[in-house]
Design a protein around this motif. Structure first.
Motif, PDB file in Angstrom:
ATOM      1  N   PRO A 130     109.313  60.228  37.915  1.00  0.00           N
ATOM      2  CA  PRO A 130     109.282  61.663  38.232  1.00  0.00           C
ATOM      3  C   PRO A 130     108.068  62.097  39.181  1.00  0.00           C
ATOM      4  CG  PRO A 130     109.368  61.390  35.777  1.00  0.00           C
ATOM      5  CD  PRO A 130     109.041  59.886  36.446  1.00  0.00           C
ATOM      6  N   THR A 131     107.086  61.458  39.294  1.00  0.00           N
ATOM      7  CA  THR A 131     106.062  61.882  40.300  1.00  0.00           C
ATOM      8  C   THR A 131     106.556  61.756  41.580  1.00  0.00           C
ATOM      9  OG1 THR A 131     104.966  59.875  40.034  1.00  0.00           O
ATOM     10  CG2 THR A 131     103.838  61.774  38.886  1.00  0.00           C
ATOM     11  N   HIS A 132     107.154  60.292  41.761  1.00  0.00           N
ATOM     12  CA  HIS A 132     107.934  59.936  43.184  1.00  0.00           C
ATOM     13  C   HIS A 132     109.054  61.112  43.450  1.00  0.00           C
ATOM     14  CE1 HIS A 132     106.486  55.661  42.344  1.00  0.00           C
ATOM     15  NE2 HIS A 132     105.499  56.550  42.566  1.00  0.00           N
ATOM     16  N   ILE A 133     109.939  61.308  42.498  1.00  0.00           N
ATOM     17  CA  ILE A 133     110.885  62.348  42.797  1.00  0.00           C
ATOM     18  C   ILE A 133     110.243  63.542  43.147  1.00  0.00           C
ATOM     19  CG2 ILE A 133     113.167  63.580  41.886  1.00  0.00           C
ATOM     20  CD1 ILE A 133     113.177  61.204  39.779  1.00  0.00           C
ATOM     21  N   ILE A 134     109.334  64.230  42.304  1.00  0.00           N
ATOM     22  CA  ILE A 134     108.710  65.306  42.759  1.00  0.00           C
ATOM     23  C   ILE A 134     108.209  65.368  44.339  1.00  0.00           C
ATOM     24  CG2 ILE A 134     107.063  67.059  42.291  1.00  0.00           C
ATOM     25  CD1 ILE A 134     107.529  66.244  39.407  1.00  0.00           C
ATOM     26  N   LEU A 135     107.538  64.365  44.574  1.00  0.00           N
ATOM     27  CA  LEU A 135     106.720  64.265  45.720  1.00  0.00           C
ATOM     28  C   LEU A 135     107.734  64.339  47.097  1.00  0.00           C
ATOM     29  CD1 LEU A 135     103.609  62.142  45.163  1.00  0.00           C
ATOM     30  CD2 LEU A 135     103.528  64.338  45.897  1.00  0.00           C
ATOM     31  N   ARG A 136     108.685  63.470  46.900  1.00  0.00           N
ATOM     32  CA  ARG A 136     109.697  63.306  47.672  1.00  0.00           C
ATOM     33  C   ARG A 136     110.280  64.585  48.303  1.00  0.00           C
ATOM     34  NH1 ARG A 136     112.884  59.029  45.561  1.00  0.00           N
ATOM     35  NH2 ARG A 136     111.291  57.859  45.565  1.00  0.00           N
ATOM     36  N   SER A 137     110.794  65.041  47.084  1.00  0.00           N
ATOM     37  CA  SER A 137     111.375  66.417  47.328  1.00  0.00           C
ATOM     38  C   SER A 137     110.446  67.440  48.164  1.00  0.00           C
ATOM     39  CB  SER A 137     112.019  67.189  46.154  1.00  0.00           C
ATOM     40  OG  SER A 137     110.973  67.370  45.166  1.00  0.00           O
ATOM     41  N   GLN A 138     109.165  67.454  47.661  1.00  0.00           N
ATOM     42  CA  GLN A 138     108.108  68.427  48.261  1.00  0.00           C
ATOM     43  C   GLN A 138     107.919  68.015  49.809  1.00  0.00           C
ATOM     44  OE1 GLN A 138     104.852  68.289  45.417  1.00  0.00           O
ATOM     45  NE2 GLN A 138     105.791  69.688  44.109  1.00  0.00           N
ATOM     46  N   PHE A 193     111.360  70.130  34.494  1.00  0.00           N
ATOM     47  CA  PHE A 193     111.424  69.025  33.180  1.00  0.00           C
ATOM     48  C   PHE A 193     110.660  68.215  33.824  1.00  0.00           C
ATOM     49  CE2 PHE A 193     113.538  65.741  31.282  1.00  0.00           C
ATOM     50  CZ  PHE A 193     113.351  65.803  29.965  1.00  0.00           C
ATOM     51  N   LEU A 194     110.954  67.637  35.114  1.00  0.00           N
ATOM     52  CA  LEU A 194     110.163  66.361  35.774  1.00  0.00           C
ATOM     53  C   LEU A 194     108.794  66.967  35.699  1.00  0.00           C
ATOM     54  CD1 LEU A 194     112.314  65.446  38.683  1.00  0.00           C
ATOM     55  CD2 LEU A 194     112.116  64.298  36.713  1.00  0.00           C
TER      56      LEU A 194
END
Length: 134
Positions: free
Chosen positions: A37-45, A95-96
């Motif tokens: 989840p941290t990777h998914i969040i960071l990538r989108s940010q 949620f993430l």
């Protein structure tokens, strides 16, 4: 209630409300099958890119399964499509975020840390030279 309350995320799908409950199982399943989840969040940010439909579908499906729902990925996909899947970016991101923070909201954590620091006057994580010397 307790200010350190954990929270859930509500999804409105096909006129019904579904509750995503952050849990270790959801985190483990999502990390194994979709990505951390941290990777998914960071990538989108950092790239300013919203998640792909597939990514969102898989994350929400695993989250709902871990929360006790028995929807198939296809059934969920149909409902995301019908609802206009752009509508789900916000609960998906929330949620993430909760998964990375033990089920608690991020902002509250910061405010609490500040309140605690203000109360105790002690700076956490700072090693004082006095302690090192003794």
């Amino acid at each position: 209630g307790d200010s350190m309350e954990k929270r859930d995320v509500t999804l409105k799908l096909g006129g019904e409300e579904y509750t995503l409950v952050p849990s270790f199982k959801a985190l483990a399943d999502i990390s194994a099958k979709v990505g951390d989840p941290t990777h998914i969040i960071l990538r989108s940010q950092t790239m300013g890119q919203p998640p792909s439909f597939t990514q969102m579908l898989k994350v929400l499906h695993l989250g709902l399964k871990a929360s006790g729902y028995s929807l198939t990925e296809e059934e969920l996909g149909e409902m995301l499509f019908e609802g206009g899947y752009g509508e789900f970016y916000e609960p998906f991101g929330e949620f993430l975020g909760l998964l990375t923070n033990g089920g608690r909201a991020m902002e509250e954590e910061g405010n609490r840390a500040q309140r605690r620091a203000g109360k105790s006057k002690a700076k956490p994580k700072a090693k004082s030279p006095k302690q090192a010397a003794s």
